[in-house]
Design a protein around this motif. Structure first.
Motif, PDB file in Angstrom:
ATOM      1  N   LYS A 207       0.829  -1.207   0.000  1.00  0.00           N
ATOM      2  CA  LYS A 207       0.000   0.000   0.000  1.00  0.00           C
ATOM      3  C   LYS A 207       0.859   1.250   0.000  1.00  0.00           C
ATOM      4  O   LYS A 207       0.550   2.232  -0.673  1.00  0.00           O
ATOM      5  N   LYS A 208       1.976   1.223   0.741  1.00  0.00           N
ATOM      6  CA  LYS A 208       2.884   2.373   0.758  1.00  0.00           C
ATOM      7  C   LYS A 208       3.515   2.575  -0.612  1.00  0.00           C
ATOM      8  O   LYS A 208       3.651   3.691  -1.096  1.00  0.00           O
ATOM      9  N   MET A 209       3.899   1.469  -1.272  1.00  0.00           N
ATOM     10  CA  MET A 209       4.524   1.575  -2.593  1.00  0.00           C
ATOM     11  C   MET A 209       3.525   2.050  -3.638  1.00  0.00           C
ATOM     12  O   MET A 209       3.882   2.786  -4.549  1.00  0.00           O
ATOM     13  N   GLU A 210       2.254   1.629  -3.515  1.00  0.00           N
ATOM     14  CA  GLU A 210       1.234   2.092  -4.451  1.00  0.00           C
ATOM     15  C   GLU A 210       1.041   3.592  -4.328  1.00  0.00           C
ATOM     16  O   GLU A 210       0.891   4.301  -5.314  1.00  0.00           O
ATOM     17  N   LYS A 211       1.049   4.101  -3.085  1.00  0.00           N
ATOM     18  CA  LYS A 211       0.891   5.549  -2.868  1.00  0.00           C
ATOM     19  C   LYS A 211       2.041   6.329  -3.482  1.00  0.00           C
ATOM     20  O   LYS A 211       1.860   7.408  -4.001  1.00  0.00           O
ATOM     21  N   LYS A 212       3.241   5.762  -3.414  1.00  0.00           N
ATOM     22  CA  LYS A 212       4.411   6.426  -3.986  1.00  0.00           C
ATOM     23  C   LYS A 212       4.437   6.321  -5.505  1.00  0.00           C
ATOM     24  O   LYS A 212       5.166   7.035  -6.155  1.00  0.00           O
ATOM     25  N   GLY A 213       3.675   5.382  -6.052  1.00  0.00           N
ATOM     26  CA  GLY A 213       3.621   5.223  -7.513  1.00  0.00           C
ATOM     27  C   GLY A 213       4.671   4.269  -8.040  1.00  0.00           C
ATOM     28  O   GLY A 213       5.013   4.300  -9.206  1.00  0.00           O
ATOM     29  N   ASN A 214       5.191   3.397  -7.198  1.00  0.00           N
ATOM     30  CA  ASN A 214       6.207   2.448  -7.628  1.00  0.00           C
ATOM     31  C   ASN A 214       5.641   1.170  -8.206  1.00  0.00           C
ATOM     32  O   ASN A 214       6.382   0.304  -8.601  1.00  0.00           O
ATOM     33  N   MET A 215       4.340   1.011  -8.208  1.00  0.00           N
ATOM     34  CA  MET A 215       3.747  -0.217  -8.739  1.00  0.00           C
ATOM     35  C   MET A 215       2.876   0.107  -9.906  1.00  0.00           C
ATOM     36  O   MET A 215       2.292   1.056 -10.087  1.00  0.00           O
TER      37      MET A 215
END
Length: 82
Positions: free
Chosen positions: A74-82
């Motif tokens: 969820k943290k990576m999705e917020k950062k846009g890494n996925m």
């Protein structure tokens, strides 16, 4: 108000109703098409085993069937890494 004026008013009203209906139909069609396209793109993929998988447990990648997003995902999705 004369007959011609009433007729003109009815025609003007009918045109605006038809225009409104056409706009509603077009936007409904476009939004439905957009959802249909994203469903295919966002559908989970079949799992492919990697070195991280063992005989007892699979390591599911983000976007694979069987993957459950945790806090890290969820943290990576917020950062846009996925």
């Amino acid at each position: 108000m004369g007959t011609a004026a009433r007729l003109h008013k009815k025609i003007k009203h009918m045109k605006s109703v038809k225009t409104f209906a056409a706009i509603l139909l077009m936007t409904g069609f476009l939004s439905t098409s957009a959802f249909a396209q994203t469903d295919k793109k966002d559908a989970p993929k079949e799992h492919k085993c990697t070195k991280a998988c063992t005989k007892d447990k699979h390591a599911y990648a983000h976007g694979e069937k069987g993957h459950t997003c945790g806090d890290a995902c969820k943290k990576m999705e917020k950062k846009g890494n996925m």
